[in-house]
Design a protein around this motif. Structure first.
Motif, PDB file in Angstrom:
ATOM      1  N   ARG A 104       1.450  -4.862   6.219  1.00  0.00           N
ATOM      2  CA  ARG A 104       1.230  -3.760   7.164  1.00  0.00           C
ATOM      3  C   ARG A 104       0.240  -4.176   8.254  1.00  0.00           C
ATOM      4  N   CYS A 105      -0.796  -4.930   7.871  1.00  0.00           N
ATOM      5  CA  CYS A 105      -1.750  -5.431   8.868  1.00  0.00           C
ATOM      6  C   CYS A 105      -1.072  -6.360   9.864  1.00  0.00           C
ATOM      7  N   ILE A 106      -0.132  -7.189   9.366  1.00  0.00           N
ATOM      8  CA  ILE A 106       0.611  -8.073  10.261  1.00  0.00           C
ATOM      9  C   ILE A 106       1.477  -7.260  11.207  1.00  0.00           C
TER      10      ILE A 106
ATOM     11  N   ALA B  51      -7.664  -6.063  -1.278  1.00  0.00           N
ATOM     12  CA  ALA B  51      -6.777  -5.026  -0.743  1.00  0.00           C
ATOM     13  C   ALA B  51      -7.585  -3.892  -0.122  1.00  0.00           C
ATOM     14  N   ALA B  52      -8.673  -3.504  -0.781  1.00  0.00           N
ATOM     15  CA  ALA B  52      -9.529  -2.441  -0.246  1.00  0.00           C
ATOM     16  C   ALA B  52     -10.183  -2.875   1.062  1.00  0.00           C
ATOM     17  N   GLN B  53     -10.643  -4.116   1.123  1.00  0.00           N
ATOM     18  CA  GLN B  53     -11.259  -4.603   2.363  1.00  0.00           C
ATOM     19  C   GLN B  53     -10.244  -4.647   3.499  1.00  0.00           C
ATOM     20  N   ASN B  54      -9.022  -5.064   3.204  1.00  0.00           N
ATOM     21  CA  ASN B  54      -7.991  -5.089   4.245  1.00  0.00           C
ATOM     22  C   ASN B  54      -7.608  -3.683   4.700  1.00  0.00           C
ATOM     23  N   LEU B  55      -7.625  -2.713   3.788  1.00  0.00           N
ATOM     24  CA  LEU B  55      -7.301  -1.337   4.179  1.00  0.00           C
ATOM     25  C   LEU B  55      -8.346  -0.763   5.120  1.00  0.00           C
ATOM     26  N   ARG B  56      -9.588  -1.113   4.915  1.00  0.00           N
ATOM     27  CA  ARG B  56     -10.650  -0.561   5.750  1.00  0.00           C
ATOM     28  C   ARG B  56     -10.581  -1.097   7.178  1.00  0.00           C
ATOM     29  N   LYS B  57      -9.984  -2.271   7.369  1.00  0.00           N
ATOM     30  CA  LYS B  57      -9.906  -2.856   8.713  1.00  0.00           C
ATOM     31  C   LYS B  57      -9.026  -2.038   9.651  1.00  0.00           C
TER      32      LYS B  57
ATOM     33  N   ILE C 180      -8.851 -16.249   5.387  1.00  0.00           N
ATOM     34  CA  ILE C 180      -8.819 -15.128   6.328  1.00  0.00           C
ATOM     35  C   ILE C 180      -8.302 -15.572   7.687  1.00  0.00           C
ATOM     36  N   ASP C 181      -7.742 -14.629   8.409  1.00  0.00           N
ATOM     37  CA  ASP C 181      -7.408 -14.824   9.815  1.00  0.00           C
ATOM     38  C   ASP C 181      -8.636 -14.398  10.623  1.00  0.00           C
ATOM     39  N   VAL C 182      -9.172 -15.313  11.421  1.00  0.00           N
ATOM     40  CA  VAL C 182     -10.480 -15.056  12.041  1.00  0.00           C
ATOM     41  C   VAL C 182     -10.408 -14.049  13.179  1.00  0.00           C
ATOM     42  N   GLU C 183      -9.216 -13.715  13.674  1.00  0.00           N
ATOM     43  CA  GLU C 183      -9.130 -12.800  14.812  1.00  0.00           C
ATOM     44  C   GLU C 183      -9.741 -11.445  14.477  1.00  0.00           C
ATOM     45  N   ASN C 184      -9.356 -10.866  13.337  1.00  0.00           N
ATOM     46  CA  ASN C 184      -9.912  -9.579  12.912  1.00  0.00           C
ATOM     47  C   ASN C 184     -10.455  -9.616  11.489  1.00  0.00           C
ATOM     48  N   ALA C 185     -10.653 -10.821  10.973  1.00  0.00           N
ATOM     49  CA  ALA C 185     -11.185 -11.012   9.618  1.00  0.00           C
ATOM     50  C   ALA C 185     -10.320 -10.323   8.565  1.00  0.00           C
ATOM     51  N   ILE C 186      -9.006 -10.419   8.726  1.00  0.00           N
ATOM     52  CA  ILE C 186      -8.071  -9.916   7.727  1.00  0.00           C
ATOM     53  C   ILE C 186      -7.893 -10.986   6.647  1.00  0.00           C
ATOM     54  N   ILE C 187      -7.998 -10.593   5.392  1.00  0.00           N
ATOM     55  CA  ILE C 187      -7.822 -11.529   4.279  1.00  0.00           C
ATOM     56  C   ILE C 187      -6.325 -11.760   4.091  1.00  0.00           C
ATOM     57  N   VAL C 188      -5.873 -12.999   4.286  1.00  0.00           N
ATOM     58  CA  VAL C 188      -4.447 -13.289   4.151  1.00  0.00           C
ATOM     59  C   VAL C 188      -4.100 -13.789   2.748  1.00  0.00           C
ATOM     60  N   ASP C 189      -5.111 -14.201   1.982  1.00  0.00           N
ATOM     61  CA  ASP C 189      -4.851 -14.549   0.588  1.00  0.00           C
ATOM     62  C   ASP C 189      -6.169 -14.622  -0.161  1.00  0.00           C
ATOM     63  N   VAL C 190      -6.068 -14.450  -1.480  1.00  0.00           N
ATOM     64  CA  VAL C 190      -7.236 -14.494  -2.358  1.00  0.00           C
ATOM     65  C   VAL C 190      -6.810 -15.156  -3.654  1.00  0.00           C
ATOM     66  N   GLU C 191      -7.712 -15.962  -4.227  1.00  0.00           N
ATOM     67  CA  GLU C 191      -7.382 -16.721  -5.428  1.00  0.00           C
ATOM     68  C   GLU C 191      -8.622 -16.865  -6.301  1.00  0.00           C
TER      69      GLU C 191
ATOM     70  N   ASP D 246      -5.191   6.354   4.443  1.00  0.00           N
ATOM     71  CA  ASP D 246      -3.937   6.901   3.926  1.00  0.00           C
ATOM     72  C   ASP D 246      -2.744   6.548   4.806  1.00  0.00           C
ATOM     73  N   ARG D 247      -2.980   6.343   6.102  1.00  0.00           N
ATOM     74  CA  ARG D 247      -1.884   5.998   7.016  1.00  0.00           C
ATOM     75  C   ARG D 247      -1.241   4.666   6.681  1.00  0.00           C
ATOM     76  N   PHE D 248      -1.988   3.799   5.987  1.00  0.00           N
ATOM     77  CA  PHE D 248      -1.515   2.431   5.761  1.00  0.00           C
ATOM     78  C   PHE D 248      -1.192   2.148   4.296  1.00  0.00           C
ATOM     79  N   VAL D 249      -1.096   3.194   3.497  1.00  0.00           N
ATOM     80  CA  VAL D 249      -0.771   3.031   2.075  1.00  0.00           C
ATOM     81  C   VAL D 249       0.658   3.512   1.848  1.00  0.00           C
ATOM     82  N   ASP D 250       1.545   2.578   1.532  1.00  0.00           N
ATOM     83  CA  ASP D 250       2.946   2.889   1.239  1.00  0.00           C
ATOM     84  C   ASP D 250       3.280   2.263  -0.108  1.00  0.00           C
TER      85      ASP D 250
END
Length: 450
Positions: free
Chosen positions: A131-133, A431-437, A225-236, A32-36
């Motif tokens: 927000r992850c950035i 989006a859900a996977q990025n929120l969990r990170k 993905i960005d390999v540092e923290n496995a954040i998904i930067v785009d999906v297609e 919830d802290r990261f949902v705006d």
């Protein structure tokens, strides 16, 4: 002695705090802290009328969808039931104890209308990524790319032969979407090969046997993905063939650079992204180091000399054969302008003792060289280096995200049909996977003692 439950008279008033009944370590509290969603409301405003009865709040529907994709609740009907009963879900959706849960049909009506017209789910994914950035979870130096097959909502036994095409009476939203993407290089125009079978329920889904077992209809979800923290930067989303996956990788890299000013110095990928054209695109056009397995079919099965047995001299632009003779080119390009042919002299080959091991069935030896061979050589050099071997292990982070997507989030089969349905599901799942990170990596601030 067996105890008895004490029957008490119902109280006239109750003091109940929903805030106190949601555990402090619950995943939704961290998420919830990261949902705006303030920005999404502004984007949706033009798609609502200024008069008439108020609609269901879009923030409520988005929060419910995030709950569903974070906890693997695939059915929207069941999602409504779970949100109605679960206190933590009610708290996250801002419903309180008495708030009404919308009917499940509300989601499909908005999905096919306002959400797609406004590209809301793409904006939601990018808002979470931004927000992850901002939280420093995206390094921006090393990216990895990969694709995974997701089964379509199409019965394999109901497929029709691809050569016959769809029946004339067939009509549905999925068929309309299929016709819309016939000229899209990520779908209908990705290959001229007619699929063996087409699904009347979802004709854009590709018939594939890539898993080696029973063939099925599928789409590909492509992750950058960005390999540092496995954040998904785009999906297609794409059709389930390699050519479309390569195109998706290019689109994602360019879109990430445009929208977020992220310019990676290296890209990790398997041999699906190791074609000469793709490596040339990475090295020559974008200056990205290709930590990619080179796609190479130059090895010969008859035991004769392979291309790697010939030494290339860049100073004079010739190949030198094992017998010490030179192979030259006229500069004429073949294979759609992607390849140069270097030929040996017939007189040299006729007099050479190595001819049976070099060109036993042709008068003289020819060696093809891609116009992107410098980029291929760069990828080979990186693959044999210590740095290349180190980053090769990091490529597994993409595969781990796909495993999480299918096993934990339960997106091993699509519920929505058509390219738009696939895009909606892939964006929400990413989006859900990025929120969990950040929810797991950034500790929840502890309340100050009073």
């Amino acid at each position: 002695m067996m105890g008895h439950q004490r029957v008490e008279q119902a109280a006239l008033f109750y003091e109940f705090s929903l805030e106190r009944h949601v555990p402090a370590d619950h995943l939704l509290r961290s998420i919830d802290r990261f949902v705006d969603l303030d920005g999404l409301r502004r984007e949706l405003a033009p798609f609502y009328s200024a008069i008439g009865r108020p609609s269901i709040a879009p923030e409520l529907m988005i929060r419910m969808l995030l709950v569903g994709y974070c906890f693997g609740i695939r059915s929207e009907r069941r999602l409504c039931e779970e949100v109605h009963l679960n206190l933590a879900y009610r708290w996250f959706c801002r419903l309180g104890l008495d708030g009404d849960v919308p009917n499940h049909s509300t989601f499909s009506k908005n999905r096919h209308g306002r959400f797609r017209d406004s590209d809301l789910l793409r904006q939601l994914f990018e808002a979470i990524l931004r927000r992850c950035i901002d939280e420093g979870l995206v390094g921006g130096e090393s990216f990895a790319v990969d694709a995974s097959l997701i089964k379509a909502d199409a019965n394999r036994q109901n497929g029709v032969e691809g050569e016959k095409g769809l029946p004339p009476q067939a009509a549905s939203r999925a068929i309309d979407e299929y016709l819309d993407v016939l000229d899209d290089a990520a779908f209908g125009a990705a290959t001229e090969v007619v699929p063996k079978f087409i699904s009347p329920a979802d004709p854009a889904a590709r018939w594939t046997g890539a898993h080696g077992g029973q063939a099925f209809f599928a789409y590909s979800t492509n992750y950058l993905i960005d390999v540092e923290n496995a954040i998904i930067v785009d999906v297609e989303p794409t059709t389930a063939i390699r050519q479309a996956d390569v195109l998706a990788a290019k689109r994602m890299i360019e879109r990430t650079a445009k929208n977020f000013a992220l310019h990676p110095s290296r890209l990790l990928g398997d041999s699906a992204y190791g074609s000469a054209a793709m490596l040339g695109w990475l090295v020559d056009e974008h200056g990205i180091e290709p930590h990619v397995t080179v796609f190479d079919k130059s090895a010969r099965k008859d035991g004769s000399f392979a291309r790697e047995d010939f030494n290339y001299d860049p100073a004079v632009d010739v190949y030198v054969c094992p017998g010490g003779k030179t192979l030259t080119t006229t500069g004429t390009r073949v294979n759609d302008g992607e390849t140069l042919l270097y030929r040996a002299s017939k007189a040299d080959c006729d007099a050479c003792a190595l001819k049976p091991s070099c060109c036993p069935n042709t008068p003289a030896r020819k060696v093809p060289r891609s116009i992107h061979e410098k980029a291929r050589d760069r990828a080979r050099t990186i693959a044999n280096s210590w740095e290349g071997r180190t980053y090769r292990r990091l490529r597994k982070k993409v595969e781990m995200l796909f495993a999480h997507l299918k096993r934990i989030l339960r997106l091993d089969r699509l519920r929505l049909r058509g390219p738009n349905g696939a895009r909606d599901e892939f964006l929400l799942a990413a989006a859900a996977q990025n929120l969990r990170k950040p929810a797991k990596l950034i500790p929840t601030p502890q309340p100050k003692p009073t």
